[in-house]
Write a protein that holds these residues in place. Sequence first.
Motif, PDB file in Angstrom:
ATOM      1  N   ASN A  67       0.812  -1.219   0.000  1.00 14.93           N
ATOM      2  CA  ASN A  67       0.000   0.000   0.000  1.00 14.93           C
ATOM      3  C   ASN A  67       0.842   1.264   0.000  1.00 14.93           C
ATOM      4  O   ASN A  67       1.952   1.287   0.533  1.00 14.93           O
ATOM      5  CB  ASN A  67      -0.887   0.043   1.246  1.00 14.93           C
ATOM      6  CG  ASN A  67      -1.707  -1.203   1.437  1.00 14.93           C
ATOM      7  OD1 ASN A  67      -1.404  -2.017   2.299  1.00 14.93           O
ATOM      8  ND2 ASN A  67      -2.739  -1.371   0.642  1.00 14.93           N
ATOM      9  N   ASN A  68       0.279   2.311  -0.569  1.00 14.51           N
ATOM     10  CA  ASN A  68       0.782   3.669  -0.381  1.00 14.51           C
ATOM     11  C   ASN A  68      -0.136   4.384   0.603  1.00 14.51           C
ATOM     12  O   ASN A  68      -1.321   4.588   0.320  1.00 14.51           O
ATOM     13  CB  ASN A  68       0.786   4.440  -1.710  1.00 14.51           C
ATOM     14  CG  ASN A  68       1.968   4.097  -2.579  1.00 14.51           C
ATOM     15  OD1 ASN A  68       2.987   3.643  -2.103  1.00 14.51           O
ATOM     16  ND2 ASN A  68       1.825   4.322  -3.885  1.00 14.51           N
ATOM     17  N   PHE A  72       1.464   6.497   7.406  1.00 13.48           N
ATOM     18  CA  PHE A  72       1.941   5.362   8.196  1.00 13.48           C
ATOM     19  C   PHE A  72       3.291   4.844   7.721  1.00 13.48           C
ATOM     20  O   PHE A  72       3.725   3.776   8.139  1.00 13.48           O
ATOM     21  CB  PHE A  72       0.903   4.232   8.163  1.00 13.48           C
ATOM     22  CG  PHE A  72      -0.388   4.622   8.810  1.00 13.48           C
ATOM     23  CD1 PHE A  72      -0.505   4.675  10.190  1.00 13.48           C
ATOM     24  CD2 PHE A  72      -1.483   4.979   8.042  1.00 13.48           C
ATOM     25  CE1 PHE A  72      -1.692   5.064  10.795  1.00 13.48           C
ATOM     26  CE2 PHE A  72      -2.675   5.368   8.634  1.00 13.48           C
ATOM     27  CZ  PHE A  72      -2.777   5.414  10.009  1.00 13.48           C
ATOM     28  N   GLY A  73       3.969   5.609   6.863  1.00 14.57           N
ATOM     29  CA  GLY A  73       5.296   5.224   6.396  1.00 14.57           C
ATOM     30  C   GLY A  73       5.360   5.206   4.887  1.00 14.57           C
ATOM     31  O   GLY A  73       4.345   5.038   4.203  1.00 14.57           O
ATOM     32  N   ALA A  80       0.585  -1.567   6.517  1.00 15.92           N
ATOM     33  CA  ALA A  80       0.061  -2.772   7.161  1.00 15.92           C
ATOM     34  C   ALA A  80       0.672  -2.971   8.542  1.00 15.92           C
ATOM     35  O   ALA A  80       0.017  -3.467   9.461  1.00 15.92           O
ATOM     36  CB  ALA A  80       0.309  -3.994   6.278  1.00 15.92           C
ATOM     37  N   ARG A  81       1.945  -2.571   8.704  1.00 17.20           N
ATOM     38  CA  ARG A  81       2.610  -2.722  10.004  1.00 17.20           C
ATOM     39  C   ARG A  81       2.166  -1.668  11.004  1.00 17.20           C
ATOM     40  O   ARG A  81       2.065  -1.951  12.212  1.00 17.20           O
ATOM     41  CB  ARG A  81       4.133  -2.625   9.819  1.00 17.20           C
ATOM     42  CG  ARG A  81       4.796  -3.842   9.212  1.00 17.20           C
ATOM     43  CD  ARG A  81       6.304  -3.784   9.410  1.00 17.20           C
ATOM     44  NE  ARG A  81       6.917  -2.707   8.658  1.00 17.20           N
ATOM     45  CZ  ARG A  81       7.625  -2.887   7.543  1.00 17.20           C
ATOM     46  NH1 ARG A  81       7.795  -4.102   7.060  1.00 17.20           N
ATOM     47  NH2 ARG A  81       8.163  -1.860   6.932  1.00 17.20           N
ATOM     48  N   ASN A  82       1.891  -0.453  10.529  1.00 24.80           N
ATOM     49  CA  ASN A  82       1.730   0.678  11.445  1.00 24.80           C
ATOM     50  C   ASN A  82       0.316   1.207  11.606  1.00 24.80           C
ATOM     51  O   ASN A  82       0.059   1.996  12.525  1.00 24.80           O
ATOM     52  CB  ASN A  82       2.617   1.839  10.969  1.00 24.80           C
ATOM     53  CG  ASN A  82       4.086   1.477  10.937  1.00 24.80           C
ATOM     54  OD1 ASN A  82       4.547   0.649  11.726  1.00 24.80           O
ATOM     55  ND2 ASN A  82       4.828   2.091  10.022  1.00 24.80           N
ATOM     56  N   ALA A  83      -0.600   0.814  10.732  1.00 22.18           N
ATOM     57  CA  ALA A  83      -1.913   1.448  10.735  1.00 22.18           C
ATOM     58  C   ALA A  83      -2.841   0.933  11.827  1.00 22.18           C
ATOM     59  O   ALA A  83      -3.966   1.437  11.965  1.00 22.18           O
ATOM     60  CB  ALA A  83      -2.586   1.278   9.370  1.00 22.18           C
ATOM     61  N   GLY A  84      -2.399  -0.022  12.608  1.00 23.41           N
ATOM     62  CA  GLY A  84      -3.232  -0.504  13.706  1.00 23.41           C
ATOM     63  C   GLY A  84      -3.519   0.562  14.745  1.00 23.41           C
ATOM     64  O   GLY A  84      -4.465   0.438  15.530  1.00 23.41           O
ATOM     65  N   SER A  85      -2.728   1.622  14.762  1.00 24.76           N
ATOM     66  CA  SER A  85      -2.931   2.711  15.718  1.00 24.76           C
ATOM     67  C   SER A  85      -4.106   3.616  15.352  1.00 24.76           C
ATOM     68  O   SER A  85      -4.542   4.432  16.163  1.00 24.76           O
ATOM     69  CB  SER A  85      -1.663   3.561  15.813  1.00 24.76           C
ATOM     70  OG  SER A  85      -1.291   4.059  14.528  1.00 24.76           O
ATOM     71  N   LEU A  86      -4.634   3.479  14.127  1.00 18.81           N
ATOM     72  CA  LEU A  86      -5.720   4.339  13.680  1.00 18.81           C
ATOM     73  C   LEU A  86      -7.046   3.898  14.296  1.00 18.81           C
ATOM     74  O   LEU A  86      -7.442   2.738  14.175  1.00 18.81           O
ATOM     75  CB  LEU A  86      -5.828   4.306  12.151  1.00 18.81           C
ATOM     76  CG  LEU A  86      -6.939   5.148  11.515  1.00 18.81           C
ATOM     77  CD1 LEU A  86      -6.711   6.627  11.788  1.00 18.81           C
ATOM     78  CD2 LEU A  86      -7.035   4.875  10.025  1.00 18.81           C
ATOM     79  N   LYS A  87      -7.740   4.815  14.931  1.00 21.64           N
ATOM     80  CA  LYS A  87      -9.045   4.538  15.532  1.00 21.64           C
ATOM     81  C   LYS A  87     -10.123   5.042  14.575  1.00 21.64           C
ATOM     82  O   LYS A  87     -10.221   6.246  14.315  1.00 21.64           O
ATOM     83  CB  LYS A  87      -9.163   5.215  16.894  1.00 21.64           C
ATOM     84  CG  LYS A  87      -8.188   4.677  17.938  1.00 21.64           C
ATOM     85  CD  LYS A  87      -8.315   5.436  19.260  1.00 21.64           C
ATOM     86  CE  LYS A  87      -7.415   4.821  20.332  1.00 21.64           C
ATOM     87  NZ  LYS A  87      -5.986   4.896  19.955  1.00 21.64           N
ATOM     88  N   MET A 167      -0.923   8.567  13.553  1.00 24.37           N
ATOM     89  CA  MET A 167      -0.285   8.392  12.252  1.00 24.37           C
ATOM     90  C   MET A 167       1.195   8.733  12.348  1.00 24.37           C
ATOM     91  O   MET A 167       1.597   9.887  12.195  1.00 24.37           O
ATOM     92  CB  MET A 167      -0.979   9.288  11.219  1.00 24.37           C
ATOM     93  CG  MET A 167      -2.434   8.940  10.987  1.00 24.37           C
ATOM     94  SD  MET A 167      -3.267  10.174   9.966  1.00 24.37           S
ATOM     95  CE  MET A 167      -4.506   9.168   9.150  1.00 24.37           C
ATOM     96  N   PRO A 168       2.046   7.745  12.618  1.00 21.24           N
ATOM     97  CA  PRO A 168       3.471   8.019  12.843  1.00 21.24           C
ATOM     98  C   PRO A 168       4.175   8.625  11.639  1.00 21.24           C
ATOM     99  O   PRO A 168       5.172   9.332  11.802  1.00 21.24           O
ATOM    100  CB  PRO A 168       4.047   6.647  13.198  1.00 21.24           C
ATOM    101  CG  PRO A 168       3.062   5.648  12.674  1.00 21.24           C
ATOM    102  CD  PRO A 168       1.725   6.305  12.780  1.00 21.24           C
TER     103      PRO A 168
END
Length: 304
Positions: A67-68, A72-73, A80-87, A167-168
Motif C-alpha cells: 500500500n501507499n 503510516f510510512g 500494514a505494520r503501522n496502521a493498527g494505531s488508527l481509531k 499516524m506516525p
Amino acid sequence: MLIRRPGDILPSEITPKDVFLNRRQFMTAAAGTALLAGEAAAALKGIPSRYSASEQPNSRKEITSYNNFYEFGTSKEDPARNAGSLKTRPWQVVVEGEAGKPKTFGIEEILKLAPLEERIYRLRCVEGWSMVIPWVGIPLASLLKAVQPTGNAKFVAFETLNDPKQMPGLASRVLDWPYREGLRMDEALHPLTILAVGLYGEVLPNQNGAPIRLVVPWKYGFKSIKSIVRIRLQAQQPATSWNLAAPNEYGFYSNVNPAVAHPRWSQATERRIGEFLKRKTLPFNGYGDQVARLYQGMDLTRFF
C-alpha cells in the motif's frame, strides 16, 4: 466470523449478492461483529455491479499488504505494520463550503445515503504497478447531493485525518500535511466515483484507508484519498498534496494517460501485482468509454 475468500474467486460467486450488499449487516460488521447474518434471503449470484471490471481481483493479501499510505510510512509494507494505531470509530466527515445544507456526517449516516455496492475496479499507481480490487461503497454523488451543492460549487476538495498520535508517518516531511486532494464537480458526480468503506466483503482495513476513502478508477491511485475527514465544495480549483510537492510531476487531473510520461519514468506499461510480465497501460485506466467525454477539447498533455 468474517468471511475470507481466496483471491482467485470472485466475491459474487461465493457470497449471496443481497447479503453482500446489505447495509445493515455491513454496519454490524463495522461494529466488530459478523458481516453475514444467518437469515440470508434468496441469492442473486454472479451479478456484479454494471460498473465492475471483468478482470480477476488480486488476492486480499496482496491488496492489504502492498500500500501507499504515507501517514503510516513511505515503504509499501509500512501501512500494514503501522496502521493498527488508527481509531476508526467514532468517525465524522465534515461536508462544507458551497452547499445549501452543509453537515457533519457520522460514518453510519453516510452508509444510509445509498445501497452499498460491490465495485471491482482496476487501480493504476503512478509508480507503474496496478491491482484489481473488489471495493464496497456508495457513489460519492449520494453524499454530495445530500448537502445540496450551490451553483458556485465547481470543485470538491478532500482532506485526510491529520493526527500525529495515530499516524506516525506525519513526523516525516515528505508532504505538507494534511493530505489533500480534489476533483472537478463533474468528476465527483460521475457514477464511477465512489466512497469505499470495505473490500472483499469485509470492513475496509486501516492500511487501505479506513473507515472511508475515495476511489476514482480512471485516475492514478494517489487521487483516491484515504481516511477522509473533510470535504469542501468550492468555486476555485483546490490545492492538492502531490501537485504542491512536485507540480512538474503530478498535475491536478492525474488521469491515467500512457502517452504522457512521468518525468522520471514511462507510463506506457504497468506491472500487475502478482504477475511477472508487464502489460500495456490503457488510457483512462480502461474507463475511457465512460469518462473520456469529460475532457473533450482539453489538451491532456497540458492538463495532466
